[in-house]
Design a protein around this motif. Structure first.
Motif, mmCIF file in Angstrom:
data_model
loop_
_atom_site.group_PDB
_atom_site.id
_atom_site.type_symbol
_atom_site.label_atom_id
_atom_site.label_comp_id
_atom_site.label_asym_id
_atom_site.label_seq_id
_atom_site.Cartn_x
_atom_site.Cartn_y
_atom_site.Cartn_z
ATOM 1 N N GLU A 3 -70.954 45.348 -25.345
ATOM 2 C CA GLU A 3 -71.555 44.860 -24.095
ATOM 3 C C GLU A 3 -72.741 45.728 -23.695
ATOM 4 O O GLU A 3 -72.715 46.940 -23.868
ATOM 5 C CB GLU A 3 -70.541 44.906 -22.951
ATOM 6 C CG GLU A 3 -69.539 43.780 -22.971
ATOM 7 C CD GLU A 3 -70.102 42.464 -22.471
ATOM 8 O OE1 GLU A 3 -70.674 42.416 -21.375
ATOM 9 O OE2 GLU A 3 -69.972 41.484 -23.214
ATOM 10 N N SER A 4 -73.736 45.103 -23.152
ATOM 11 C CA SER A 4 -74.869 45.808 -22.558
ATOM 12 C C SER A 4 -74.741 45.744 -21.050
ATOM 13 O O SER A 4 -74.364 44.718 -20.500
ATOM 14 C CB SER A 4 -76.190 45.130 -22.933
ATOM 15 O OG SER A 4 -76.403 45.140 -24.301
ATOM 16 N N ARG A 5 -75.050 46.837 -20.404
ATOM 17 C CA ARG A 5 -75.172 46.819 -18.940
ATOM 18 C C ARG A 5 -76.656 46.816 -18.643
ATOM 19 O O ARG A 5 -77.369 47.745 -18.998
ATOM 20 C CB ARG A 5 -74.482 48.031 -18.330
ATOM 21 C CG ARG A 5 -72.972 47.897 -18.371
ATOM 22 C CD ARG A 5 -72.278 49.100 -17.790
ATOM 23 N NE ARG A 5 -72.756 49.439 -16.465
ATOM 24 C CZ ARG A 5 -72.088 49.216 -15.340
ATOM 25 N NH1 ARG A 5 -70.912 48.656 -15.380
ATOM 26 N NH2 ARG A 5 -72.579 49.581 -14.181
ATOM 27 N N LEU A 6 -77.090 45.765 -18.007
ATOM 28 C CA LEU A 6 -78.501 45.579 -17.691
ATOM 29 C C LEU A 6 -78.705 45.746 -16.196
ATOM 30 O O LEU A 6 -77.858 45.348 -15.405
ATOM 31 C CB LEU A 6 -78.936 44.170 -18.102
ATOM 32 C CG LEU A 6 -78.600 43.752 -19.528
ATOM 33 C CD1 LEU A 6 -78.760 42.258 -19.691
ATOM 34 C CD2 LEU A 6 -79.464 44.516 -20.504
ATOM 35 N N ARG A 7 -79.843 46.309 -15.810
ATOM 36 C CA ARG A 7 -80.207 46.347 -14.394
ATOM 37 C C ARG A 7 -81.166 45.188 -14.175
ATOM 38 O O ARG A 7 -82.264 45.151 -14.725
ATOM 39 C CB ARG A 7 -80.853 47.672 -14.009
ATOM 40 C CG ARG A 7 -81.158 47.691 -12.496
ATOM 41 C CD ARG A 7 -81.330 49.073 -11.930
ATOM 42 N NE ARG A 7 -80.137 49.875 -11.930
ATOM 43 C CZ ARG A 7 -79.155 49.821 -11.013
ATOM 44 N NH1 ARG A 7 -79.231 48.951 -10.025
ATOM 45 N NH2 ARG A 7 -78.123 50.618 -11.095
ATOM 46 N N LEU A 8 -80.697 44.210 -13.382
ATOM 47 C CA LEU A 8 -81.452 42.984 -13.165
ATOM 48 C C LEU A 8 -81.877 42.835 -11.716
ATOM 49 O O LEU A 8 -81.232 43.364 -10.811
ATOM 50 C CB LEU A 8 -80.606 41.764 -13.555
ATOM 51 C CG LEU A 8 -80.067 41.714 -14.969
ATOM 52 C CD1 LEU A 8 -79.294 40.420 -15.183
ATOM 53 C CD2 LEU A 8 -81.178 41.860 -15.992
ATOM 54 N N ASP A 54 -73.962 41.757 -20.204
ATOM 55 C CA ASP A 54 -74.590 40.659 -20.938
ATOM 56 C C ASP A 54 -73.633 39.495 -21.164
ATOM 57 O O ASP A 54 -74.045 38.350 -21.286
ATOM 58 C CB ASP A 54 -75.250 41.125 -22.223
ATOM 59 C CG ASP A 54 -74.323 41.819 -23.199
ATOM 60 O OD1 ASP A 54 -73.116 41.928 -22.928
ATOM 61 O OD2 ASP A 54 -74.814 42.269 -24.242
ATOM 62 N N GLY A 55 -72.335 39.759 -21.161
ATOM 63 C CA GLY A 55 -71.358 38.686 -21.323
ATOM 64 C C GLY A 55 -71.465 37.616 -20.251
ATOM 65 O O GLY A 55 -71.226 36.434 -20.514
ATOM 66 N N LYS A 56 -71.830 38.006 -19.034
ATOM 67 C CA LYS A 56 -71.997 37.025 -17.951
ATOM 68 C C LYS A 56 -73.166 36.096 -18.272
ATOM 69 O O LYS A 56 -73.083 34.876 -18.077
ATOM 70 C CB LYS A 56 -72.225 37.725 -16.619
ATOM 71 C CG LYS A 56 -72.393 36.755 -15.461
ATOM 72 C CD LYS A 56 -72.648 37.458 -14.154
ATOM 73 C CE LYS A 56 -72.795 36.517 -12.991
ATOM 74 N NZ LYS A 56 -73.439 35.239 -13.225
ATOM 75 N N ILE A 57 -74.265 36.655 -18.761
ATOM 76 C CA ILE A 57 -75.429 35.843 -19.126
ATOM 77 C C ILE A 57 -75.090 34.921 -20.284
ATOM 78 O O ILE A 57 -75.397 33.724 -20.268
ATOM 79 C CB ILE A 57 -76.632 36.747 -19.457
ATOM 80 C CG1 ILE A 57 -77.081 37.494 -18.196
ATOM 81 C CG2 ILE A 57 -77.772 35.947 -20.077
ATOM 82 C CD1 ILE A 57 -78.044 38.614 -18.436
ATOM 83 N N LEU A 58 -74.411 35.449 -21.295
ATOM 84 C CA LEU A 58 -74.044 34.644 -22.459
ATOM 85 C C LEU A 58 -73.110 33.499 -22.057
ATOM 86 O O LEU A 58 -73.233 32.388 -22.580
ATOM 87 C CB LEU A 58 -73.412 35.523 -23.527
ATOM 88 C CG LEU A 58 -74.359 36.579 -24.116
ATOM 89 C CD1 LEU A 58 -73.575 37.573 -24.957
ATOM 90 C CD2 LEU A 58 -75.483 35.944 -24.906
ATOM 91 N N ALA A 59 -72.200 33.750 -21.118
ATOM 92 C CA ALA A 59 -71.309 32.688 -20.639
ATOM 93 C C ALA A 59 -72.111 31.596 -19.937
ATOM 94 O O ALA A 59 -71.869 30.399 -20.155
ATOM 95 C CB ALA A 59 -70.251 33.271 -19.700
ATOM 96 N N ASP A 60 -73.083 31.990 -19.101
ATOM 97 C CA ASP A 60 -73.963 31.006 -18.451
ATOM 98 C C ASP A 60 -74.676 30.154 -19.494
ATOM 99 O O ASP A 60 -74.761 28.931 -19.365
ATOM 100 C CB ASP A 60 -75.031 31.701 -17.594
ATOM 101 C CG ASP A 60 -74.552 32.115 -16.227
ATOM 102 O OD1 ASP A 60 -73.431 31.761 -15.821
ATOM 103 O OD2 ASP A 60 -75.344 32.812 -15.540
ATOM 104 N N ALA A 82 -83.565 48.756 -25.505
ATOM 105 C CA ALA A 82 -82.412 48.740 -26.416
ATOM 106 C C ALA A 82 -81.360 47.736 -25.950
ATOM 107 O O ALA A 82 -80.847 46.944 -26.757
ATOM 108 C CB ALA A 82 -81.811 50.136 -26.544
ATOM 109 N N ASN A 83 -81.038 47.735 -24.653
ATOM 110 C CA ASN A 83 -80.058 46.782 -24.140
ATOM 111 C C ASN A 83 -80.578 45.356 -24.157
ATOM 112 O O ASN A 83 -79.824 44.413 -24.432
ATOM 113 C CB ASN A 83 -79.606 47.168 -22.733
ATOM 114 C CG ASN A 83 -78.645 48.335 -22.749
ATOM 115 O OD1 ASN A 83 -78.043 48.655 -23.773
ATOM 116 N ND2 ASN A 83 -78.492 48.987 -21.618
ATOM 117 N N MET A 84 -81.855 45.164 -23.878
ATOM 118 C CA MET A 84 -82.434 43.818 -23.918
ATOM 119 C C MET A 84 -82.460 43.306 -25.363
ATOM 120 O O MET A 84 -82.242 42.117 -25.608
ATOM 121 C CB MET A 84 -83.831 43.801 -23.300
ATOM 122 C CG MET A 84 -83.877 44.160 -21.811
ATOM 123 S SD MET A 84 -82.796 43.175 -20.745
ATOM 124 C CE MET A 84 -83.639 41.607 -20.792
ATOM 125 N N ALA A 85 -82.714 44.186 -26.320
ATOM 126 C CA ALA A 85 -82.702 43.790 -27.732
ATOM 127 C C ALA A 85 -81.295 43.371 -28.148
ATOM 128 O O ALA A 85 -81.122 42.380 -28.869
ATOM 129 C CB ALA A 85 -83.207 44.928 -28.610
#
Length: 169
Positions: A3-8, A54-60, A82-85
């Motif tokens: 999992e990536s933790r992204l700051r959005l 990132d799992g939340k985005i992938l689920a969407d 790195a996380n965005m990649a």
């Protein structure tokens, strides 16, 4: 799966203005450029926004069969390269195309030698590069805000080592 933790700053689940087709747009939080006249100045502080797995985005993404792709915008996606990649590779594995906006030029990113920057570039199909320049603002441009910005075909650009403009016709 890691999992990536992204700051959005936020997401738009269906957009037709952030690239070709219907797109899911991820707005990253944090930008070093601070372009005068920026369309998203609220995304500049690196300590703003919220953390998102990132799992939340992938689920969407998995719930919307109308999507043709995903767009990374900002903020500056390359500030979390790195996380965005990592997220970008998962998006590509789902069969979606990926477009990314950056205030850097392709030449800066390509020559940087930064592993994260290069990894993010390698996941992209299209790149809108260059800072927003208020004195070159042009509302008639497709998917861009100022005349200095280019829409690049990233695989072709990486293969040649030169910025190759995309044909979106």
């Amino acid at each position: 799966m890691e999992e990536s933790r992204l700051r959005l700053s936020g997401v738009v689940k269906e957009s037709v203005v952030d690239g070709p087709g219907i797109r899911y747009t991820v707005f990253t939080q944090g930008c070093p450029h601070h372009c005068p006249g920026c369309h998203n100045p609220e995304t500049h502080p690196f300590d703003g926004g919220f953390l998102c797995e990132d799992g939340k985005i992938l689920a969407d993404l998995g719930r919307d069969p109308l999507l043709s792709g995903v767009t990374f915008s900002g903020g500056e996606p390359f500030a979390q390269a790195a996380n965005m990649a990592r997220l970008g590779r998962k998006i590509k594995a789902m069969g979606l195309n990926l477009m990314c906006y950056t205030g850097y030029t392709f030449e800066q990113l390509f020559a940087s030698g930064d592993a994260g920057w290069l990894a993010l570039l390698e996941t992209c199909d299209l790149l809108v590069d260059g800072p927003f320049l208020q004195e070159q603002r042009d509302l008639s441009l497709l998917f861009r805000g100022s005349k200095n910005q280019r829409i690049l075909d990233v695989p072709a650009s990486l293969a040649t080592g030169k910025a190759i403009e995309a044909d979106l016709s």
